[in-house]
Design a protein around this motif. Structure first.
Motif, PDB file in Angstrom:
ATOM      1  N   ASN A  31       0.849  -1.186   0.000  1.00  0.00           N
ATOM      2  CA  ASN A  31       0.000   0.000   0.000  1.00  0.00           C
ATOM      3  C   ASN A  31       0.890   1.242   0.000  1.00  0.00           C
ATOM      4  O   ASN A  31       1.902   1.298   0.691  1.00  0.00           O
ATOM      5  N   ASP A  32       0.507   2.244  -0.771  1.00  0.00           N
ATOM      6  CA  ASP A  32       1.324   3.454  -0.888  1.00  0.00           C
ATOM      7  C   ASP A  32       1.566   4.118   0.466  1.00  0.00           C
ATOM      8  O   ASP A  32       2.659   4.629   0.734  1.00  0.00           O
ATOM      9  N   TYR A  33       0.558   4.105   1.314  1.00  0.00           N
ATOM     10  CA  TYR A  33       0.708   4.748   2.619  1.00  0.00           C
ATOM     11  C   TYR A  33       1.668   3.974   3.524  1.00  0.00           C
ATOM     12  O   TYR A  33       2.336   4.561   4.383  1.00  0.00           O
ATOM     13  N   ALA A  44       6.899   6.986  -6.407  1.00  0.00           N
ATOM     14  CA  ALA A  44       5.588   6.591  -6.933  1.00  0.00           C
ATOM     15  C   ALA A  44       4.522   6.689  -5.845  1.00  0.00           C
ATOM     16  O   ALA A  44       3.399   7.157  -6.095  1.00  0.00           O
ATOM     17  N   ALA A  45       4.865   6.260  -4.634  1.00  0.00           N
ATOM     18  CA  ALA A  45       3.912   6.324  -3.521  1.00  0.00           C
ATOM     19  C   ALA A  45       3.567   7.770  -3.177  1.00  0.00           C
ATOM     20  O   ALA A  45       2.401   8.098  -2.903  1.00  0.00           O
ATOM     21  N   SER A  56      10.924  13.777 -10.406  1.00  0.00           N
ATOM     22  CA  SER A  56       9.808  13.612  -9.479  1.00  0.00           C
ATOM     23  C   SER A  56       9.380  14.945  -8.874  1.00  0.00           C
ATOM     24  O   SER A  56       8.182  15.253  -8.792  1.00  0.00           O
ATOM     25  N   ARG A  89       3.669  10.280  -5.241  1.00  0.00           N
ATOM     26  CA  ARG A  89       2.845  10.792  -6.341  1.00  0.00           C
ATOM     27  C   ARG A  89       1.407  10.292  -6.228  1.00  0.00           C
ATOM     28  O   ARG A  89       0.449  11.061  -6.378  1.00  0.00           O
ATOM     29  N   GLU A  90       1.232   9.004  -5.954  1.00  0.00           N
ATOM     30  CA  GLU A  90      -0.109   8.424  -5.907  1.00  0.00           C
ATOM     31  C   GLU A  90      -0.918   8.924  -4.711  1.00  0.00           C
ATOM     32  O   GLU A  90      -2.150   8.983  -4.766  1.00  0.00           O
ATOM     33  N   THR A  91      -0.240   9.277  -3.630  1.00  0.00           N
ATOM     34  CA  THR A  91      -0.942   9.792  -2.448  1.00  0.00           C
ATOM     35  C   THR A  91      -1.040  11.314  -2.458  1.00  0.00           C
ATOM     36  O   THR A  91      -1.569  11.908  -1.515  1.00  0.00           O
ATOM     37  N   ASN A  92      -0.514  11.917  -3.525  1.00  0.00           N
ATOM     38  CA  ASN A  92      -0.568  13.378  -3.676  1.00  0.00           C
ATOM     39  C   ASN A  92      -0.022  14.079  -2.428  1.00  0.00           C
ATOM     40  O   ASN A  92      -0.612  15.039  -1.916  1.00  0.00           O
ATOM     41  N   ARG A 135       9.982   3.288  -5.983  1.00  0.00           N
ATOM     42  CA  ARG A 135       8.767   2.943  -5.226  1.00  0.00           C
ATOM     43  C   ARG A 135       8.329   4.094  -4.332  1.00  0.00           C
ATOM     44  O   ARG A 135       7.131   4.388  -4.218  1.00  0.00           O
TER      45      ARG A 135
END
Length: 219
Positions: free
Chosen positions: A24-26, A67-68, A118, A70-73, A64
């Motif tokens: 999980n990104d978090y 990316a996490a 990034s 970015r995905e969690t803003n 990784r």
């Protein structure tokens, strides 16, 4: 730090690499300080430039983590930590070495390029650019052509929304144009001029000459 990230960063278990992309990104960013500290310790090691395993570990972990973020803003929350990591990477050897028909970049160059990419995805967020632009100016002073070229493009993009912030670096930008021949930075001068006219006007004859020269090359 998540146990899988720990296995990768502390024990160099490349077998964990595939698994961390299923986290999980978090979970990935829950203890970012420890993860980035471990990454910095790896690439600060004197034998990092010759250690392919360590280079792979850093590349995978950074991919990784960014990316996490970015995905969690959540870049605004973590930008300062990434900028500090970028600053550390910029302190290492970044010049390219010729290897027959191509050039090899130093392992630290890859880190710098990944972090810049990034961070500048958020070029429209002033709070982030305030932190990033000083490092971008530092990156322009390195001897790696790819870093300079990419950073110049990022700065030109950031100038659209951050002319006032960028105007504080007018003299550095002008020096890069006039002394280093970085003509691509001519693109940012209109945005900078709106907030800081004196340095540009003081160097206007030289800048106009270089502008005409760069246009002549294109045509």
């Amino acid at each position: 730090m998540h146990p899988l990230l720990g296995q990768l960063l502390e024990q160099r278990h490349l077998s964990s690499a595939r698994l961390i992309f299923s986290l999980n990104d978090y979970d990935v960013i829950s203890d970012l300080h420890s993860s980035l500290k471990a990454i910095r310790e790896i690439f600060d090691s004197p034998d990092y430039v010759d250690n392919r395993v360590d280079q792979s570990v850093v590349e995978i972990a950074l991919a990784r983590i960014t990316a996490a973020i970015r995905e969690t803003n959540s870049m605004e929350a973590h930008a300062a930590a990434l900028v500090a990591l970028l600053d550390s990477a910029l302190s290492h050897e970044l010049s390219s070495t010729s290897n027959g028909f191509w050039k090899d970049d130093s392992p630290h160059c890859k880190i710098v390029l990944d972090l810049l990419s990034s961070l500048f995805l958020n070029y429209g967020k002033r709070s982030i650019m305030i932190l990033v632009l000083p490092m971008a100016m530092k990156a322009l002073t390195c001897k790696n052509e790819e870093i300079i070229r990419n950073t110049s493009s990022y700065i030109a993009l950031a100038a659209i929304h951050n002319g006032k912030t960028l105007s504080h670096y007018s003299l550095q930008i002008i020096a890069n144009i006039t002394n280093n021949g970085n003509y691509s930075l001519l693109r940012v001068l209109p945005q900078v001029y709106n907030y800081n006219q004196e340095p540009i006007e003081a160097h206007l004859p030289k800048l106009l000459e270089l502008l005409h020269r760069s246009q002549a090359r294109i045509t």
